[in-house]
Design an enzyme around this catalytic site. Sequence first.
Site, short mmCIF file in Angstrom:
data_model
loop_
_atom_site.label_atom_id
_atom_site.label_comp_id
_atom_site.label_asym_id
_atom_site.label_seq_id
_atom_site.Cartn_x
_atom_site.Cartn_y
_atom_site.Cartn_z
N PRO A 330 29.05 75.08 82.63
CA PRO A 330 28.94 74.24 81.44
C PRO A 330 28.16 75.67 80.33
O PRO A 330 27.75 75.92 80.20
CB PRO A 330 27.43 73.99 82.59
CG PRO A 330 27.42 74.63 83.20
CD PRO A 330 28.23 75.32 83.66
N CYS A 438 18.74 77.59 81.47
CA CYS A 438 18.87 78.16 79.57
C CYS A 438 17.60 78.17 79.53
O CYS A 438 16.49 77.81 79.43
CB CYS A 438 18.68 76.15 79.07
SG CYS A 438 18.98 76.40 76.90
#
Length: 737
Positions: A330, A438
């Site tokens: 992703p 993240c």
Amino acid sequence: MAEDDPVSDVKAMTNLIADSRKALKHAADDDEGPSDTGNADGPASKRQKFDHGKDDQDRQQTLSKERIRGVAAVKAEYLIADEPQSKEVDDDAAEAGIAAEEPVNGKPSPQVGRDKKRKNRKKEGGQNQNRSYGHFEDALRLCNSVTYTNEFSPKPCKFGERCNLCHDLRKYLKEGRREDLDTLGGKCPVFEKYGRCPSGWKCRFVKSHSKEVEREDGRKELILLQNSDLTETDENADQRPGVVNVVTSDTKWDLARRKVNFEKSEPYIKWLEKDTEITKKIYNRAKKEGDDKASAEGMEDLRAQFVDPPLKPSEKRKIYFGRETPVLAPLTTQGNLPFRRLCVELGAQITYSEMAMGMPLVQGQKGEWALMKAHESETVSPRFTPAKDTVVKGYDNAKDLKFGAQISGNQPWVVMKATEALTRFLPHLRVVDLNCGCPIDLVYSTGAGSGLLDTPSKLEKMVRGMNVVSGEVPITAKLRTGVRDGKPTAGRLVERLAFGGYDTRDRLGAPGCAAITLHGRSRQQRYTKSANWSYIAECAALIQSYKDKKDELTDTAMGPDESTQANTPDGKVYFIGNGDCYSHLDYFDHIDNAGVDTVMIARGAMVKPWIFEEIEKGQYLDKSASERLGYVEKFVRYGLEAWGTDELGLGFTRRFLLEWLSFTHRYVPVGILEHLPPSLNDRPPRYRGRNDLETLLASDHYKDWIKISEMFLGPAHPNFKFQPKHKSNSYDMEAEG
């Protein structure tokens, strides 16, 4: 590159594109140049297969040449300068979606959000959404009542006389838009493929699917050539040919007005709040009281208050990760639909959406739900080669698909509601992946992303809750090694996600995480060092050891239904490695030596998306400049199909193409390298390619990227701006005049 200045001769550029198209169509060998890899006598456009079974003498001769770490070893005949073009590229900004100015470590500046009225203060570096791309719109905005119909039969405008948009079609075509494009043969790529164009009269190729006819009364009418009615497109402007997972405006509006009933999440969230409260009481009493009999009885009373969850997980659809299923990571911004579609065409077997924030999904925000769109090529089954040790009980490859969604959140209730919404409204979804890696400050400071790495109990609650509300869709998680360098925590998180915490596994069983992906870097490290595949291998070995002692870690009586849990043939979760994979050699080395089920590829795919083709064929592919330019044209065509052929769609396609070109220029053709394998972190010295087009594609100058985009999209809109996410010169049409 030969010079710092960009290629400036427009006529030469026109000849380049013409020659390249001829090469694409007729497979001409116009890319000749010196090369001693593979078949040295053949043209560079031919794919080179390298014999890795050379004798020791040849191998030693190759390795004897000096190789400088961090510098790509370009052959001497192509060199212009010995120094690398750029010392560092901020791949955190590039891959994770931040602006180049954002601090790498620490929390956001305390000045952010304060002193907004203070004048002349330095502009704060911010997230991706703070980057400006200018605006690219028509001079006159054409009303939708006219956009999709013939000139004499417009639809009623719901705003009537109050509408301030243009209703005069001929005035719009003459004064309200830029002239038609002559690129791509002057033909609308969407109309050519699907027989209709959802952009209607706004299409920049509208002449290719419209004409003027004379009626019986002598009047001349402009009509659209369409093979089907565009009523559906008019009602749902987001719907495009070949695109799936398009959520209606009514659904998003219901989410925004809180009219959607989360029938699974709501009762589970209430139970979780009570369960958490009891757990806190037990923890606090254990800290305050001793081990006397009275306190022990009090603890038993508290434990007796635990109740079973109101819902149990549904039976999950079986999935498969294996040697033959390379995964596209992703990717923020670059993981868009056209790029994923290109990678699937080149051999990517599993894809993910860009990371979507959980709260905006629950609130029905259009931007986050747009990230969930997928191309129909992502709904087909991934490659599967049955073998004795890979057969998954109940796995039906025909029911499997490639596309999964990734979300981020900082609270269990947020990701649970987001998961329930995704699995309810998206019909084509392989898995829902929870981002726990993240590193961006804006995400980390809220407790989401890599902020979850230091809160294992909350992470377990999130995965467990998502598994309960996701229906048949499995839940997976993506981790980093830890928050800080030298203090990895992924090992204990892997155990917790596989079997649950010590305080919950007896009562509730395993959380139900079907697969875990580990990126071999810490949050603090970012991309300053290579990925730690040794640690990834350690975690893979831990999973194997957990399987061996599974009976000791779980209570058989309280164990959940196996159909709701991990689905590998030996009862363990899938384990996927991620980091610095740039060749088929890297890929198979990680599978064979690190013990992972498969490898997730991020930057390597952005620099050369044909890495998936190399993996499938087990060889390096020396792509010619014309082949690489062909991929650029495919991306443009796919972008116009996804975002539209109107001015706005062209602007989006150009923007994301430039984002991609800011990566692809880093590719050094294997035919001009002195050493193999290439390294993702190596930067080339200044060099000239085997022909002018290859030199152009290697340019790190923003003006050359713009010229490449103009080959297929024509001149940029006068108000278009572009600023790469990693450190580079920005592009501003207004500044250029």
